[in-house]
Design an enzyme around this catalytic site. Structure first.
Site, mmCIF file in Angstrom:
data_model
loop_
_atom_site.group_PDB
_atom_site.id
_atom_site.type_symbol
_atom_site.label_atom_id
_atom_site.label_comp_id
_atom_site.label_asym_id
_atom_site.label_seq_id
_atom_site.Cartn_x
_atom_site.Cartn_y
_atom_site.Cartn_z
ATOM 1 C CE LYS A 46 -3.871 2.067 2.598
ATOM 2 N NZ LYS A 46 -4.783 1.948 3.747
ATOM 3 C CB SER B 197 -8.622 0.972 5.634
ATOM 4 O OG SER B 197 -9.357 2.149 5.471
ATOM 5 C CB SER C 277 -8.196 3.815 2.854
ATOM 6 O OG SER C 277 -7.343 3.187 3.789
HETATM 7 N N1 GLN Z 1 -13.359 4.551 6.270
HETATM 8 C C1 GLN Z 1 -12.699 5.022 7.449
HETATM 9 C C2 GLN Z 1 -12.273 6.456 7.267
HETATM 10 O O1 GLN Z 1 -12.571 6.999 6.278
HETATM 11 C C3 GLN Z 1 -11.536 4.129 7.795
HETATM 12 C C4 GLN Z 1 -10.348 4.374 6.961
HETATM 13 C C5 GLN Z 1 -9.194 3.518 7.382
HETATM 14 O O2 GLN Z 1 -9.356 2.502 8.059
HETATM 15 N N2 GLN Z 1 -8.013 3.956 7.008
HETATM 16 O O3 GLN Z 1 -11.646 7.021 8.102
#
Ligand code: GLN
Length: 484
Positions: free
Chosen positions: A77, A176, A152
């Site tokens: 990532k 995410s 994400s």
């Molecule tokens: N969807 C969540 C956010 O927007 C979690 C994102 C994540 O786990 N990095 O913060």
């Protein structure tokens, strides 16, 4: 076909010298070249370094070295710093940033002999649930290119589901890893907070961020986590707890395992989703587990709590991007204030700005007690309720997401609706618990995930339970059409 094999199978083929790492790397690079344009899952390709790394891995094998990851390709990532390679975090702000050092996760996986094929697309600074906030454009879901892959870690998930690599790394601040794993039909593990080093992992919300892995099977996740996990003196929140042998416990029988059915996870759950989770529970009871009803009354507050704590921490973490030291700088600033304002104004996207503004607001003198302090108290209540639940049960089970993958564009203009995608995953982050998502069936032809959550440092138990489920079912073997 090499891309159909698991990490375990590839490791055996490499060990017996049936295949070489160079051959394997070439195979995946060719697949990326052919299929990535449909998906936008990778935003940086490191083909040359990959082939050089593969040749080194082959020489290490030839000199008698062994290791389950020696010569195995992967995708990182783009939140993990990779020395000499652009590390953008999905943001215009870091579009020109070449990391001067490797994150500990990268160092460890490199030392084990993995070969990085490239960097995965992601929501900007890991803020998002659909991979639509990336500066590099949305990632497409391999199951349907009109749908999001989740976020994400959407690039990592789409790449693993499309078999562009045997596995990818990810991070999970509010879901995410687990959420995109669910929406693309793969296995995703978010370890206990502190289990895997955050050093060199670009910070979003430091008390919630945790690195983990996206694989096709739980057995593969056990192999990768074994290398990623462990104490790191470079990360002050890394915990000095020995890493158990995850592989050794994969086959432990589940007889007597107590699985908690969280009432709050089933209340209001869409019927087809609920039916899939109940089917998964039946598999577990057939394997000898028992079920217990449990309730965490404050869990429904996890989304509002997270969307105070997360933005607060992000507003502080992202203050370092000021156009002075590194990252994006606006053209011809008039003065220092103009430099700050325009560099940040032009470098960050809309969702990141929304979070910074919310975070700054909840931390401001007049509102700190009403929002931030209150959220921290609720976070503690949720943590205490999880702890009490784990006195009665070994694992909790529930859905990973409320719905299957949704259309690209469907929720991006409505932040609250977008935030509600995280309703089942955020609790584990607030309490620092490990969680895992794995495929458990389909709704409208799209994959769905079942989630397991365990007490702190119970990764071995989670992987064991997931592996046993995958021995008894074949949901994890389904592949999107065109990516077989
Ligand atoms: N969807 C969540 C956010 O927007 C979690 C994102 C994540 O786990 N990095 O913060």
């Amino acid at each position: 076909m090499l891309h159909t094999l698991t990490i375990g199978e590839l490791g055996r083929s490499l060990a017996s010298r049936q295949i070489s790492s160079v051959e394997l790397t070439r195979h995946f690079l060719a697949r990326i070249e052919r299929l990535n344009p449909n998906l936008n899952a990778l935003i940086t390709l490191t083909a040359e370094q990959a082939l050089a790394g593969a040749a080194v891995a082959d020489r290490r094998r030839a000199s008698g070295e062994q290791g389950p990851l020696l010569g195995i390709p992967l995708i990182h990532k783009d939140i993990f710093c990779t020395q000499g390679v652009r590390t953008s975090c999905g943001s215009h702000m870091l579009d020109n940033f070449v990391a001067p050092y490797d994150a500990t996760v990268v160092t460890r996986l490199k030392a084990a002999g993995t070969v990085m094929l490239g960097k995965a697309n992601m929501d900007e600074f890991a803020m998002g649930s659909s991979n639509e906030t990336s500066y590099y454009g949305p990632v497409k879901n391999p199951w349907d290119p009109a749908k999001v892959p989740g976020g994400s870690s959407g690039g990592s998930a789409a790449a693993t589901a499309a078999r562009l690599a045997p596995f990818a790394t990810g991070t999970d601040t509010g879901g995410s890893i687990r959420q995109p794993a669910a929406l693309t039909g793969i296995t995703g593990v978010k370890p206990t907070y502190g289990r895997v080093s955050r050093y060199g992992m670009i910070a979003f919300a430091s008390s919630l961020d945790q690195a983990g892995v996206l694989t096709r099977t739980a057995a593969d996740a056990a192999i990768v986590l074994q290398t990623m996990a462990g104490f790191d003196p470079q990360d002050s929140t890394s915990v000095e707890v020995p890493v158990p042998d995850y592989h050794a416990t994969l086959d432990a029988p589940l007889k007597g395992l107590r699985i908690g059915m969280l009432r709050e996870f089933f209340d209001g759950l869409e019927t087809r989703n609920a039916a899939l989770i109940r089917d998964a529970i039946k598999v577990y009871t057939a394997l000898g587990a028992t079920t217990v009803d449990v309730s965490l009354p404050h869990l429904p507050l996890s989304v509002p709590t997270y969307y105070v704590v997360g933005p607060a921490e992000c507003s502080s973490n992202l203050s370092r991007y000021d156009g002075v030291r590194f990252g994006y700088r606006c053209r011809q600033p008039k003065d220092l204030s103009d430099l700050y304002k325009r560099s940040r104004g032009e470098g960050f996207g809309a969702e990141v700005k929304r979070r910074i503004m919310t975070g700054t607001y909840v931390l401001s003198a007049g509102y700190f007690d009403a929002y931030y302090l209150k959220a921290q108290k609720v976070r503690q209540l949720i943590t205490d309720e999880f702890r009490a639940a784990f006195e009665q049960v070994d694992l909790l089970i529930g859905p990973t997401t409320p719905t299957p993958a949704f259309d690209i564009g469907a929720k991006i203009d409505d932040p609250i609706t977008m935030y509600l995608n995280d309703i089942y995953t955020i609790g584990a982050n607030l309490a620092g618990l490990p969680g895992l998502s794995m495929p458990c069936g389909f709704v409208d032809g799209l994959p769905m995930g079942v989630q397991l959550i365990g007490p702190h440092f119970s990764e071995g138990r989670l992987l064991n339970a997931a592996h046993q489920y995958q021995q008894a079912t074949d949901w994890h073997r389904h592949v999107a059409r065109g990516y077989e």
